[in-house]
Design a protein around this motif. Structure first.
Motif, mmCIF file in Angstrom:
data_model
loop_
_atom_site.group_PDB
_atom_site.id
_atom_site.type_symbol
_atom_site.label_atom_id
_atom_site.label_comp_id
_atom_site.label_asym_id
_atom_site.label_seq_id
_atom_site.Cartn_x
_atom_site.Cartn_y
_atom_site.Cartn_z
ATOM 1 N N GLN A 223 0.768 -1.298 0.065
ATOM 2 C CA GLN A 223 -0.111 0.042 0.186
ATOM 3 C C GLN A 223 0.947 1.260 0.135
ATOM 4 N N ARG A 224 2.091 0.952 0.473
ATOM 5 C CA ARG A 224 2.907 2.369 0.651
ATOM 6 C C ARG A 224 3.351 2.482 -0.932
ATOM 7 N N TYR A 225 3.342 1.821 -1.990
ATOM 8 C CA TYR A 225 4.024 2.049 -3.218
ATOM 9 C C TYR A 225 3.042 2.933 -3.952
ATOM 10 N N ARG A 226 3.791 3.833 -4.481
ATOM 11 C CA ARG A 226 2.990 4.580 -5.682
ATOM 12 C C ARG A 226 3.756 4.428 -7.130
ATOM 13 N N GLN A 228 4.889 4.639 -10.751
ATOM 14 C CA GLN A 228 5.570 5.811 -11.437
ATOM 15 C C GLN A 228 4.963 6.030 -12.652
ATOM 16 N N LEU A 233 0.633 1.197 -12.986
ATOM 17 C CA LEU A 233 -0.292 1.143 -12.273
ATOM 18 C C LEU A 233 -1.404 0.052 -12.862
ATOM 19 N N SER A 261 -6.065 2.400 -2.623
ATOM 20 C CA SER A 261 -4.970 3.313 -2.083
ATOM 21 C C SER A 261 -4.144 3.737 -3.376
ATOM 22 N N LEU A 262 -4.134 2.571 -4.362
ATOM 23 C CA LEU A 262 -3.213 2.979 -5.575
ATOM 24 C C LEU A 262 -4.298 3.833 -6.399
ATOM 25 N N SER A 264 -6.529 6.153 -5.714
ATOM 26 C CA SER A 264 -7.095 7.112 -4.936
ATOM 27 C C SER A 264 -7.580 8.331 -5.950
#
Lengths: 800, 443
Positions: A223-226, A228, A233, A261-262, A264
């Protein structure tokens, strides 16, 4: 709870443990150790046996070893010195050829939780990380986390951290997940384990190797991953799609959490994920485990906050089964209330009706108040059931029904007629204080229509001396005062007696103060009293016509898949006991940061500057050219209560629907217009409400977004600067959507529905506006319409 | 990250059976705190999640015991609940049954399990295949295994063993006792369905859902592949296409991770290598649909007689196929508040009925009810001050029953093959049973 004679038992055990005959017989020795552990788990303090047990761990019998280690880990902190003796045995075991013995020794060593032993433990732990057997590596990895927690301030050994990172590539999936767990704890200060692109992709690729526990941990860390890029995604999302519909609720929930969360910033994808998860969530609601059912129900309540229509057709899945415990039934009813729509309302009410006589009082009460909630949208059907329940003449049911009716009338004043006729006779059945209070409130408010009201009050007034409840006395005072205003002849005498008692004899200051206040108020004259006492009869902040507004997902996403939703009634926290609705119902929130009057001249400027909206407005505004519009200000005061609105609206509506559209009415103007916009602003009702308030238009009721037909009722006052004449404008916005949609006959406000084309050729939507102006003033109406059009265009362009 | 700080098992009376502290974050006194919270609350079950300072308690009830995990982090409730359920299933597998006595007798084994299942509060594994390599302690069976322990629910073998009946207790033995039973290998396949039905007062079927699962309980020392054939004409999904004949329809189904579905789409064959102990191989649902008529219909007549008593004449019809029968049928009929006593006329002596004041209901028990028959009963309930409105309180009738040898969906196991063929005699058992999850008939 220690045994009687626990001391004696411990002494007996010690004797047996040190008996050389027993020590030489492995089976007997093991049995004595077993007895020690049994005593320990039953709560006997066996810490005195520590030294004997230390000796017992030097054995080849693995079962006995395990048992002794359970003991040692429990009592090591009481005997740090003796524990040092164990360490030698443990270190020797760490070199045992049997991997099971190695892992056992390593785990026990780290479980002793003695800071003094750290120096002895580090070396075997380092070796453990490189052990051939996966089971030893699993233990070693977590061992470092345990070690770290023993010396919280100490420096982190970078080489260990590196080694742990490299073990993320370990062939054993449990070692990999344990590395994540250990790093997360060791690097807590730095924000946990680093989740960069290579690690993320590595974890995702190995996800399928993990068992369900490992998978849910990995998903949680991710969940912490964003990502690029958008491509990345969507790659991740498509990889996780099968987990989203996993039959294991922990995986399903963790995946949905990750999805939300990805995505949002991508509401459409989030929405699709919620819809996809519907099946597994429903399955979890039917799970064999009650606790799992409960968890799923609580999370469904979260989802419904954003997509009220998500489960409408599956309402039967939320019917209570008769052996279910009350806490599940309660949640199910809360969900059922949310799912009500025109098609299922009859079935749901029928089902709820069956629960009202449940043997469990909590369930019965919850069912009755659920029916009351549904009554806010479908008042006739609900009231029929509620008044039917009064016929049972049972105190608890009657009390719950009267309280529910009070809350319902407060929100839906149009029910008052039905209610007033149902109230007769309730007073004989009611026993509890809350029920009586509710009855008193209703009698005070609608006493003029309940013929027996004065007699009911009189019974209570005669018994006021023996009344112990403060709230009851206060309520009785207010209700008698209110009844006096509408039925003075019958009430005067008893009011006098009540006031006399409260002022002269009552010991409680609150009651006495209240009585004095009323007494003095009566001295000021009847009109003054009326102004004070007959204020609001219904909730002034009446919001939604049907259902609740949809909240954005971000409102609840942080509590999804946590313990939070299970702890509280996340939706509709209605306290079991409460006073009169006007004290607690949301007070009309004054918009302090807005001026009461807002000059709409500025708005005109904005709108004429905007693109094609202006042209369209001119078309709809017809005769008037913008320049010729008089300077008009809109204002919200004096406020129009919902019932007042309804009265005016229905009166006019009856007039106009009966005859030909008659504009020639002397002092009123009834007109219908159409506003075209690119997207229907059935955005969130709050936004609409706020936007309208900004230009001093009060929305009084609206249907939830995405429902059809979609309606908004609103009003405002206009004030012309040149003539200083004011008018009241009531309006309705209507969007019917597809032509086959019909307005249900049981809505409170019936409005004829003109079938309309959904969208015109260029994809524009048509919103029908029906306006009522009093007194008539065409030019101000035009000005108002232009303001309204601008607001709608602004909102719809935001939507698009 | 989900971490469990402590784990304990309490009996329903609050006795400490098992207590294990994984992280040393809180003392053992929280066990008593938990039990105080439990006893302080009324109602049939305390909240699943409770908090004490910054410690959260999550518990499930299995086998009449409280299985409690504490955690300081806000963890996933789904994971903790699933874990506690899985843990109780493991304990049942290892001890043979799940009860206060079984846990007490096998505490050493359970400590051993807890040591392997969790480390530092993190779940390591719950697979019995992995665990069997680590668990050394032998289970103490609380009930000796006896072939004479026959119960009313028979276990019928797969097609090769039609004549043989195994006692139901055969499946409640510890998984590891197979070692000393001379390698006696057995596999049990249970098809268990739960029915929830609501029938309106006019006899219309308002709701009919079936939730089912196929459970495999395996007592085979060596892992071998099992091929399980389901009905060939099985359709999955909500498609409107309906064949003629006895097709079995399921709306949704999901499988255990270990199941190989290569042959499922073509031949409806599941392949798996079962672990020791019990596992759910397949779960399925059928919603708003029943392939056959609902098993029970009720025709009630409710009135007030001249003496002011409540008269309830109940006719209950069982619409199962004539050769089948329902067992342990019990109908619970809510009666008005204030009911005092009951007199009844039942059609056969093996039935009984009583008024349970605590539940405010008349419970009518029928031990065995054959398909195609009808039973009637007359209940006279003494209710002081019975008014005609009170008749409305005679609420929906709830039925509970068990249908042995039947599945509501019609799902069947056609065959069960083991490959490679076991060295010893491997016994294969298949049993079907449908329970009433909730069977409500409105009156």
């Amino acid at each position: 709870m220690p045994y009687l004679g626990g001391k004696e038992a411990v002494r007996e055990l010690r004797r047996a443990l040190s008996n050389p005959n027993i020590q030489s017989d492995p089976l007997r020795y093991r049995n004595v150790v077993l007895k020690v552990i049994r005593a320990m788990s039953q709560g006997v303090d066996v810490s005195e046996l520590f030294s004997e047990m230390v000796k017992a761990c030097a054995t080849v019998d693995v079962v006995q070893k395990k048992l002794v280690y359970v003991f040692l880990c429990c009592y090591a902190h009481l005997n740090p010195e003796l524990s040092l003796l164990v360490v030698n045995t443990l270190r020797k075991d760490c070199l045992d050829p049997n991997p099971m013995v190695r892992s056992l020794a390593l785990r026990s060593m780290t479980n002793l939780r003695l800071p003094s032993l750290v120096e002895y433990v580090e070396q075997p732990l380092t070796a453990g990380l490189r052990d051939r057997a996966a089971c030893v590596r699993r233990v070693a990895v977590l061992g470092w986390a345990k070690l770290h927690s023993l010396q919280p301030g100490s420096e982190i050994d970078a080489s260990v951290v590196n080694e742990l990172y490299s073990l993320l590539r370990d062939p054993d999936p449990v070692v990999m997940v344990n590395c994540l767990r250990a790093l997360e704890e060791i690097l807590k200060e730095e924000g946990g384990v680093v989740i960069n692109k290579p690690i993320t992709h590595h974890l995702l690729n190995r996800l399928k190797e993990c068992d369900i526990w490992g998978q849910s941990e990995v998903l949680r860390v991710l969940q912490r991953y964003r990502p690029q890029s958008e491509d990345e995604l969507f790659d991740i999302l498509s990889l996780l799609d099968s987990s989203l519909v996993s039959p294991h609720p922990p995986i399903m929930a963790a995946t949905l959490s990750l999805f939300l969360s990805l995505c949002s910033s991508l509401p459409a994808v989030s929405q699709a994920a919620l819809e996809r998860v519907r099946g597994p969530l429903l399955a979890a609601c039917g799970s064999g485990s009650r606790e799992m059912r409960f968890a799923a129900l609580c999370h469904i309540q979260l989802l419904l906050r954003s997509i009220p229509g998500l489960l409408g057709e599956h309402y039967k899945r939320f019917f209570c089964s008769y052996a279910e415990p009350a806490f599940i039934k309660r949640r199910k009813m809360q969900v059922l209330v949310e799912l009500v729509n025109d098609e299922n309302v009859v079935m749901i009410l029928d089902e709820l009706k069956g629960y009202c006589t449940d043997v469990n009082d909590d369930t019965a009460q919850a069912a009755i108040s659920a029916i009351g909630r549904i009554g806010r949208s479908y008042s006739d059907k609900s009231l029929e059931i509620l008044t039917g329940l009064l016929g049972l003449k049972q105190d608890q049911i009657t009390s719950a029904v009267v309280q529910t009716i009070r809350d319902l009338v407060w929100v839906c004043p149009q029910c008052s007629d039905t209610v007033s006729s149902a109230l007769e006779g309730c007073e004989e059945v009611l026993q509890d204080c809350q029920g009586k209070q509710a009855l008193l409130w209703l009698l005070g408010m609608y006493g003029e229509r309940v013929s027996s009201a004065p007699y009911t009050l009189e019974v209570y007034i005669d018994g006021v001396r023996s009344e112990t409840s403060l709230e009851m006395k206060m309520e009785l005072l207010t209700s008698t005062m209110r009844l006096f205003l509408c039925r003075p002849a019958e009430t005067q005498d008893m009011l006098g007696r009540l006031l006399h008692y409260c002022i002269e004899e009552e010991g409680d200051m609150c009651v006495r103060g209240q009585a004095l206040l009323y007494y003095r108020l009566l001295h000021c004259g009847i009109e003054e009293t009326r102004n004070v006492l007959q204020g609001q009869r219904s909730d002034p902040s009446m919001g939604v016509l049907i259902g609740r507004p949809a909240e954005p997902i971000s409102q609840w996403v942080s509590s999804f898949n946590t313990l939070e939703p299970l702890k509280y009634c996340s939706v509709e926290t209605e306290p079991a006991s409460r006073g009169s609705p006007e004290h607690l119902a949301s007070v009309l929130k004054p918009n302090t940061d807005l001026p009461d009057n807002l000059d709409c001249g500025q708005l005109q400027m904005v709108h004429s500057g905007s693109d094609s909206a202006g042209d369209r407005l001119n078309c709809s505004a017809g005769l008037m050219s913008p320049g010729a519009e008089p300077c008009v200000t809109l204002s919200l005061s004096p406020a129009v209560s919902p019932e007042e609105f309804e009265r005016l609206w229905m009166q006019r509506h009856a007039l106009h629907s009966g005859q030909e559209p008659a504009d020639e009415d002397d002092n009123c103007l009834w007109t219908e217009e159409t506003i075209r916009c690119t997207a229907v602003p059935h955005c969130s009702p709050q936004n609409l409400h706020a936007a309208m308030q900004l230009v001093n238009i009060q929305t009084i009721a609206f249907s939830p977004s995405h429902s059809l037909p979609w309606k908004v009722f609103l009003y405002t006052h206009t004030l012309r600067a040149d003539t200083s004449s004011s008018t009241l404008i009531l309006g309705e916005l209507l969007y019917t959507g597809e032509a086959h949609q019909q307005c249900s006959a049981d809505r409170e406000v019936e409005v004829e529905v003109k079938e309309q084309m959904d969208a015109t050729a260029d994809g524009e939507k048509e919103i029908k506006v029906t306006l009522l102006q009093q007194p008539r003033d065409v030019s101000t109406l035009r000005a108002f319409l232009s303001v309204l059009t601008t607001v709608i265009h602004t909102l719809s362009s935001e939507m698009a | 990250m989900m971490r469990i700080s402590q784990l304990f098992i309490l009996s329903s009376k609050g006795d400490h059976l098992i207590y294990k502290d994984y992280r040393g974050e809180a003392g053992s006194d929280v066990v008593n705190v938990f039990y105080e919270k439990v006893t302080a609350l009324t109602g049939d079950q305390p909240p699943v999640v409770m908090s004490h300072r910054d410690l959260h308690f999550v518990h499930v009830r299995q086998g009449g015991l409280y299985w409690v995990a504490t955690t300081t982090e806000d963890s996933s409730p789904f994971a903790i609940i699933e874990f506690l359920n899985r843990l109780s299933a493991l304990v049942r597998d290892y001890c043979g049954s799940l009860s206060e006595k079984a846990v007490q007798m096998n505490f050493a084994l359970i400590y051993e399990l807890l040591d392997e299942v969790l480390d530092y509060g993190y779940i390591q594994t719950t697979s019995s295949d992995v665990l069997k390599n680590f668990i050394q302690t032998e289970a103490v069976s609380s009930r000796p295994f006896s072939l004479f322990d026959l119960s009313n629910v028979g276990l019928f073998g797969a097609e090769t063993q039609q004549s043989k009946v195994a006692p139901s207790s055969a499946a409640t033995r510890p998984i590891q006792s197979s070692r000393d039973q001379g390698g006696k290998s057995e596999i049990f396949v249970d098809v268990i369905e739960r029915m929830s039905v609501v029938i309106g007062s006019n006899g219309v079927l308002l709701k009919a859902d079936v939730e089912g699962e196929i459970r495999v309980k395996c007592y085979m020392p060596s892992c071998s592949e099992v091929r399980m054939g389901l009905n060939e004409e099985l359709s999955v999904g909500r498609s409107q296409l309906r064949g003629y004949g006895a097709a079995v329809r399921l709306h949704e189904c999901s499988f255990h991770q270990a199941v190989q579905l290569d042959d499922f789409h073509s031949h409806r064959i599941l392949r798996l290598c079962p672990s020791q102990g019990e596992q759910t191989v397949m779960q399925y649902q059928l919603s708003d649909d029943l392939p056959s008529a609902p098993p029970f219909r009720l025709f009630p007549t409710i009135e007030r007689d001249s003496a002011g008593r409540l008269l309830m004449y109940m006719k209950l019809r069982c619409d199962l196929p004539p050769k089948s029968a329902a067992v342990s049928v019990s109908a619970s009929i809510p009666v008005p508040r204030g009911s005092v006593s009951l007199s009844q006329e039942l059609s056969s002596p093996d039935q009984n009925a009583e008024l349970i004041l605590q539940n405010r209901a008349v419970v009518w028990r029928i031990p065995r009810f054959s398909g195609g028959t009808q039973l009637s009963a007359l209940f006279k309930v003494e209710v002081p001050g019975l008014s005609s409105a009170s008749l409305l309180e005679v609420g929906p009738v709830g039925l509970s029953f068990e249908l042995p040898k039947l599945t509501a969906t019609g799902l069947q196991v056609r065959f069960l093959r083991l490959s490679p063929v076991q060295p010893g005699p491997a016994q294969r058992w298949v049993r079907y049973v449908t329970h009433s999850d909730s069977y409500i008939i409105r009156v």
